[in-house]
Design an enzyme around this catalytic site. Sequence first.
Site, mmCIF file in Angstrom:
data_model
loop_
_atom_site.group_PDB
_atom_site.id
_atom_site.type_symbol
_atom_site.label_atom_id
_atom_site.label_comp_id
_atom_site.label_asym_id
_atom_site.label_seq_id
_atom_site.Cartn_x
_atom_site.Cartn_y
_atom_site.Cartn_z
ATOM 1 C CE1 TYR A 15 38.067 41.007 35.952
ATOM 2 C CE2 TYR A 15 37.927 38.631 35.767
ATOM 3 C CZ TYR A 15 37.707 39.803 36.484
ATOM 4 O OH TYR A 15 37.134 39.730 37.732
ATOM 5 C CD GLN B 48 33.296 37.419 41.435
ATOM 6 O OE1 GLN B 48 34.310 37.891 40.951
ATOM 7 N NE2 GLN B 48 32.588 36.505 40.818
ATOM 8 C CD GLN C 217 51.548 31.847 41.801
ATOM 9 O OE1 GLN C 217 50.483 32.115 41.234
ATOM 10 N NE2 GLN C 217 52.542 32.706 41.893
ATOM 11 N N GLY D 67 43.319 32.819 42.167
ATOM 12 C CA GLY D 67 44.037 33.402 41.035
ATOM 13 C C GLY D 67 45.426 32.795 41.063
ATOM 14 N NE ARG E 81 47.264 39.860 40.726
ATOM 15 C CZ ARG E 81 46.133 39.270 41.088
ATOM 16 N NH1 ARG E 81 45.383 39.808 42.035
ATOM 17 N NH2 ARG E 81 45.747 38.154 40.505
HETATM 18 P P1 NDP Z 1 44.377 36.354 44.963
HETATM 19 O O1 NDP Z 1 44.210 37.409 45.967
HETATM 20 O O2 NDP Z 1 44.455 34.952 45.461
HETATM 21 O O3 NDP Z 1 45.688 36.708 44.110
HETATM 22 C C1 NDP Z 1 46.173 35.797 43.156
HETATM 23 C C2 NDP Z 1 47.626 36.131 42.837
HETATM 24 O O4 NDP Z 1 48.448 35.932 43.987
HETATM 25 C C3 NDP Z 1 48.181 35.202 41.777
HETATM 26 O O5 NDP Z 1 47.848 35.610 40.473
HETATM 27 C C4 NDP Z 1 49.659 35.260 42.083
HETATM 28 O O6 NDP Z 1 50.150 36.504 41.575
HETATM 29 C C5 NDP Z 1 49.669 35.294 43.613
HETATM 30 N N1 NDP Z 1 49.654 33.937 44.200
HETATM 31 C C6 NDP Z 1 48.608 33.061 44.234
HETATM 32 N N2 NDP Z 1 48.954 31.920 44.867
HETATM 33 C C7 NDP Z 1 50.238 32.068 45.257
HETATM 34 C C8 NDP Z 1 51.140 31.222 45.952
HETATM 35 N N3 NDP Z 1 50.785 30.007 46.380
HETATM 36 N N4 NDP Z 1 52.388 31.699 46.184
HETATM 37 C C9 NDP Z 1 52.774 32.917 45.756
HETATM 38 N N5 NDP Z 1 51.961 33.768 45.074
HETATM 39 C C10 NDP Z 1 50.696 33.349 44.834
HETATM 40 O O7 NDP Z 1 43.192 36.352 43.909
HETATM 41 P P2 NDP Z 1 42.832 37.361 42.702
HETATM 42 O O8 NDP Z 1 43.034 38.772 43.109
HETATM 43 O O9 NDP Z 1 43.506 36.873 41.485
HETATM 44 O O10 NDP Z 1 41.276 37.103 42.588
HETATM 45 C C11 NDP Z 1 40.792 35.812 42.200
HETATM 46 C C12 NDP Z 1 39.735 35.977 41.134
HETATM 47 O O11 NDP Z 1 38.649 36.724 41.640
HETATM 48 C C13 NDP Z 1 40.152 36.745 39.869
HETATM 49 O O12 NDP Z 1 40.895 35.982 38.969
HETATM 50 C C14 NDP Z 1 38.806 37.144 39.325
HETATM 51 O O13 NDP Z 1 38.214 36.057 38.645
HETATM 52 C C15 NDP Z 1 38.034 37.453 40.590
HETATM 53 N N6 NDP Z 1 38.038 38.906 40.894
HETATM 54 C C16 NDP Z 1 36.849 39.572 40.870
HETATM 55 C C17 NDP Z 1 36.779 40.919 41.114
HETATM 56 C C18 NDP Z 1 35.459 41.595 41.080
HETATM 57 O O14 NDP Z 1 35.418 42.825 41.121
HETATM 58 N N7 NDP Z 1 34.376 40.893 40.994
HETATM 59 C C19 NDP Z 1 37.980 41.706 41.391
HETATM 60 C C20 NDP Z 1 39.190 40.917 41.437
HETATM 61 C C21 NDP Z 1 39.198 39.576 41.205
HETATM 62 P P3 NDP Z 1 51.683 36.765 41.154
HETATM 63 O O15 NDP Z 1 52.360 35.446 40.957
HETATM 64 O O16 NDP Z 1 51.602 37.579 39.926
HETATM 65 O O17 NDP Z 1 52.254 37.540 42.284
#
Ligand code: NDP
Length: 327
Positions: free
Chosen positions: A54, A180, A292, A286, A230
């Site tokens: 990350y 995970q 959010q 995230g 994102r």
């Molecule tokens: P999500 O699918 O929940 O995406 C999060 C993103 O969605 C935010 O950063 C934001 O992005 C947008 N968002 C979140 N809440 C809202 C809201 N209420 N309204 C509007 N937009 C919103 O989760 P992630 O993909 O971030 O995954 C969560 C965690 O899982 C990661 O941080 C990581 O720790 C882990 N992970 C692990 C992986 C693995 O391979 N093991 C791979 C991926 C993630 P924006 O505002 O930029 O649009």
Amino acid sequence: MQYNKLGKSGLQVSRLSLGSWLTFGKQIGDETAEALMDFAYEQGINFFDNAEIYARGKSEQVMGAILKKKGWSRDSYIVSSKAFFGIGGELPTQKGLSRKHLVEACEAALKRFQLDYLDLYYCHRPDKQTPIEETVWTMHQLIMQGKILYWGTSEWSAQEIMEAHMFAKQNHLIGPIVEQPEYNMFVREKIEVEYAQLYKTVGLGTTIWSPLASGILSGKYNDQFPSDTRLGMEGLEWLKERNLTQERMNAVLALTNLAQELNLSLPVLSLAWCLKNPNVSTVILGASKLTQLQENIKALDAQHLLSAEVMQRIEEILQNKPIFPAY
Ligand code: NDP
């Protein structure tokens, strides 16, 4: 906050947790990262997820600096990292799950975090080049050395997880406690079918990622493409392509209507749907903005609104319920 045992282990993890992929050290400033962690911690979130890849190590540095600044008692939170992808080095020894990379990566993560130990250490992907035996031995030794407390896998197959367990058992080593995988309304197979036996046999815990499918399940891509999100980030065209398909957007529109009927926001409905699955130990959130996270945390209280009837209506919209093999 509600807490769950992480699988069969004694580790109690909050049902919602906070991750740092693409945000900490990259998309957001350190003040926003601090505000997110502050709010999360105040709400009882006790698990902060991270990985060496990350922001190529910077995410761990930012999170570690915040933990140090806050001075929260070390026994009040769980922090993770993951090894496999390295931090950008291309040499064969700089990635994977060999003893060499795992030991070096763990040491490097601890330095970046400024911590003495990690609570959870993940093998971020399976490594086809390294025998599972070598990986299991190394994770066991890292536990014996006090550098990590528990270990897990990410995106491993059920067969690979079982192989690790059998080897650990035969050799009186400590096996993985958690997997995970990605889990959201569009990606269901592993959690709902593939791992079904593992919950019963080895007592697998799960920390699920991308519960909002990188934000499309917030509904913000419904009408027009918003700026500053994102899926508009440079270098993430692959993620946009994967998520913004017509099929998914049709479902998101129908889900948005259902959420309105229930007086919920779409992200809250989508997260509550993940929480309804009893095999999900924690949903990793995230967020790029504090607002959010403040919205998403409401999913905990919304679970009861997802009655059997509502769950059935969601199935009818999604049309993707994974099928169990008939044997
Ligand atoms: P999500 O699918 O929940 O995406 C999060 C993103 O969605 C935010 O950063 C934001 O992005 C947008 N968002 C979140 N809440 C809202 C809201 N209420 N309204 C509007 N937009 C919103 O989760 P992630 O993909 O971030 O995954 C969560 C965690 O899982 C990661 O941080 C990581 O720790 C882990 N992970 C692990 C992986 C693995 O391979 N093991 C791979 C991926 C993630 P924006 O505002 O930029 O649009």
